[in-house]
Write an enzyme that holds these catalytic residues in place. Structure first.
Site, PDB file in Angstrom:
ATOM      1  N   GLU A  77     -19.697  17.481 -19.507  1.00 55.75           N
ATOM      2  CA  GLU A  77     -18.344  17.326 -18.951  1.00 55.75           C
ATOM      3  C   GLU A  77     -18.380  16.649 -17.593  1.00 55.75           C
ATOM      4  OE1 GLU A  77     -17.319  21.836 -20.454  1.00 55.75           O
ATOM      5  OE2 GLU A  77     -17.711  21.365 -18.358  1.00 55.75           O
ATOM      6  N   PRO A  78     -18.758  15.407 -17.547  1.00 59.09           N
ATOM      7  CA  PRO A  78     -18.851  14.751 -16.244  1.00 59.09           C
ATOM      8  C   PRO A  78     -17.482  14.401 -15.671  1.00 59.09           C
ATOM      9  CG  PRO A  78     -19.377  13.206 -18.001  1.00 59.09           C
ATOM     10  CD  PRO A  78     -19.121  14.523 -18.663  1.00 59.09           C
ATOM     11  N   TYR A 100     -15.136  19.781   2.397  1.00 59.27           N
ATOM     12  CA  TYR A 100     -16.522  19.982   1.973  1.00 59.27           C
ATOM     13  C   TYR A 100     -17.527  19.365   2.936  1.00 59.27           C
ATOM     14  CZ  TYR A 100     -14.335  20.452  -2.688  1.00 59.27           C
ATOM     15  OH  TYR A 100     -13.570  20.800  -3.762  1.00 59.27           O
ATOM     16  N   CYS A 154      -1.391  16.673  12.143  1.00 59.75           N
ATOM     17  CA  CYS A 154      -1.417  17.415  13.397  1.00 59.75           C
ATOM     18  C   CYS A 154      -2.337  18.624  13.287  1.00 59.75           C
ATOM     19  CB  CYS A 154      -0.005  17.790  13.804  1.00 59.75           C
ATOM     20  SG  CYS A 154       0.913  16.311  14.218  1.00 59.75           S
ATOM     21  N   TYR A 167     -11.850  13.732  -7.158  1.00 59.20           N
ATOM     22  CA  TYR A 167     -11.365  14.804  -6.279  1.00 59.20           C
ATOM     23  C   TYR A 167     -10.747  14.260  -5.000  1.00 59.20           C
ATOM     24  CZ  TYR A 167     -14.310  17.139  -9.603  1.00 59.20           C
ATOM     25  OH  TYR A 167     -14.878  17.553 -10.771  1.00 59.20           O
TER      26      TYR A 167
HETATM   27  C1  LIG Z   1     -15.151  20.533 -12.384  1.00 55.53           C
HETATM   28  C2  LIG Z   1     -15.784  20.760 -13.659  1.00 55.53           C
HETATM   29  C3  LIG Z   1     -16.604  19.773 -14.236  1.00 55.53           C
HETATM   30  C4  LIG Z   1     -16.874  18.439 -13.578  1.00 55.53           C
HETATM   31  O1  LIG Z   1     -17.790  18.522 -12.535  1.00 55.53           O
HETATM   32  P1  LIG Z   1     -18.298  17.193 -11.801  1.00 55.53           P
HETATM   33  O2  LIG Z   1     -19.190  17.680 -10.717  1.00 55.53           O
HETATM   34  O3  LIG Z   1     -17.105  16.465 -11.260  1.00 55.53           O
HETATM   35  O4  LIG Z   1     -19.005  16.353 -12.787  1.00 55.53           O
HETATM   36  C5  LIG Z   1     -17.153  20.044 -15.462  1.00 55.53           C
HETATM   37  N1  LIG Z   1     -16.927  21.217 -16.102  1.00 55.53           N
HETATM   38  C6  LIG Z   1     -16.158  22.192 -15.572  1.00 55.53           C
HETATM   39  C7  LIG Z   1     -15.946  23.443 -16.332  1.00 55.53           C
HETATM   40  C8  LIG Z   1     -15.571  22.001 -14.332  1.00 55.53           C
HETATM   41  O5  LIG Z   1     -14.818  22.979 -13.816  1.00 55.53           O
END
Ligand SMILES: *Cc1c(COP(=O)(O)O)cnc(C)c1O
Length: 411
Positions: free
Chosen positions: A259-260, A302, A328, A356
């Protein structure tokens, strides 16, 4: 994309503006899928929360990506962008049973990360297959040694709760079709990641009806020259091989899922903002831009380091600047940055602004969120308009009459 194209976009659509390069997103997608070409079935589910403009979702869909969502609204956006329900995985944390049931009724893959909801969902809907998010309690230590941690993390079902997990599955007779982990930490040390994967494989052996194993994300991308980044080719070779071996052991060919978010969109994004004022103090030269952490919060939130380039004067003499916003509150994008000499009116470009950035933007200080532009096939396409004053007051209820009356009575 080159500076001339970016400046042209700032000219046409105004600044501040976010620009996304479709070509870079496409090449990142292809890079990751080809790194895992040894695995027969690989699925990338783009993490929508990184950048959720419908045009970006449509682009991902056209590349063959699935979608990883964390809210029912992201599910709805995904469906609107043309994803089939079965290509959407819903991985929420801390949401209500009702929201999970709503997502299930839309036909998307459910991923559950706590035992309480798992037991309730399984009791009510034993026929709806569910993926389980585990917490392998693995993170990279300071010297990239494997350390066991994240014991306080709110995410996932602890692997130490596996006996209870198995009891719930057995009693409810629910179907578990996937096992998932997303440690959230950067995959810098591939060995650490492979170690966590072994825990996922061990857990998977408890379940007979699996269709996929989801390794989440955490791919690190470079933020500046020579920055460390995940070697996805090496990861593909090592994890891919190990995954294929596991499938033999398991007795069935499973889908390997990732899940990138950041990996696909971070480097494709550019944030352009105009310099309002150059202010010299006794200690610093500030470049104050027509933006703030309302548009790009990562540096303040961050400590993220976004490279800053002066597009208007690329060949100028480099000088030290602190680049700040108009909010401000302390609102620093970067301190002590060497940037080609800045004059008021110049356009600065923040790199790695795809992930993000826009999705975390707000209206703080009653400012408008910027426009978004997609650069595709050599052309700029507006994909979101800059907000207007109507956007700021939309949804607010006019109760001015209340105050007319109270004025009258105090008279
Ligand atoms: C945020 C998130 C991601 C993506 O993470 P990246 O660091 O942006 O690749 C993948 N899986 C889940 C469950 C997330 O919450």
């Amino acid at each position: 994309m080159n500076s001339k194209q970016l400046l042209q976009i700032a000219d046409t659509y105004g600044a501040p503006v976010y620009v996304y390069d479709a070509g870079k997103i496409t090449s990142q997608y292809k890079r990751l899928t080809s790194a895992f070409q040894s695995v027969p079935r690989v699925k990338l589910n783009y993490a929508a929360k990184a950048l959720s403009n419908l045009a970006i979702l449509r682009l991902m869909n056209s590349l063959g990506s699935g979608l990883d969502t964390v809210s029912i609204q992201e599910v709805q956006l995904g469906l609107l962008a043309g994803f089939r329900p079965e290509d959407i995985i819903y991985t929420p944390n801390g949401v209500s049973l009702e929201e999970i049931e709503e997502a299930a009724s839309l036909g998307v893959q459910i991923n559950i990360d706590n035992l309480s909801i798992l037991e309730q969902f399984g009791s009510k809907h034993p026929d709806i297959p569910v993926c389980i998010r585990i917490n392998p309690h693995v993170m990279a230590g300071g010297n990239t040694k494997i350390s066991v941690g994240h014991i306080d993390s709110k995410f996932g079902i602890s692997i130490h709760q596996t006996p209870h997990l198995l009891r719930i599955v057995e009693l409810t007779k629910m179907k578990i079709n996937g096992i998932h982990m997303h440690t959230g930490s950067d995959i810098l040390d591939i060995e650490v990641f492979l170690y966590a994967s072994e825990i996922l494989f061990d857990t998977a052996l408890h379940f007979k009806d699996l269709e996929f194993l989801d390794f989440g994300s955490g791919f690190k991308v470079p933020y500046k020259k020579n920055d460390i980044q995940t070697n996805v080719e090496e990861l593909g070779e090592k994890l891919g091989g190990r995954f294929n071996d596991f499938c033999k052991e398991y007795g069935r060919s499973l889908t390997l899922a990732f899940e990138p978010g950041k990996f696909l969109v971070s480097e494709a994004g550019f944030f352009l903002a105009r310099v309002n004022v150059v202010k010299q103090t006794t200690s610093t030269v500030f470049a104050g831009i027509d933006s703030g952490f309302n548009h790009l919060i990562r540096p303040m939130f961050y400590g993220a380091n976004h490279e800053i380039v002066n597009l208007t004067n690329p060949e100028g003499k480099e000088r030290y600047y602190s680049v700040v916003g108009y909010i401000c509150e302390t609102d620093t994008f970067g301190s002590n940055r060497r940037i080609s000499e800045i004059t008021e009116g110049d356009i600065l470009c923040f790199r790695n602004a795809g992930a993000y950035c826009y999705t975390m933007a707000s209206n703080y200080n009653s400012r408008y969120r910027p426009a978004e532009v997609l650069w595709m096939d050599g052309k700029a396409h507006l994909i979101r308009q800059r907000e207007t004053f109507e956007d700021l007051v939309r949804g607010q209820v006019d109760v001015s009459a209340l105050f007319e009356r109270s004025k009258a009575t105090t008279k």
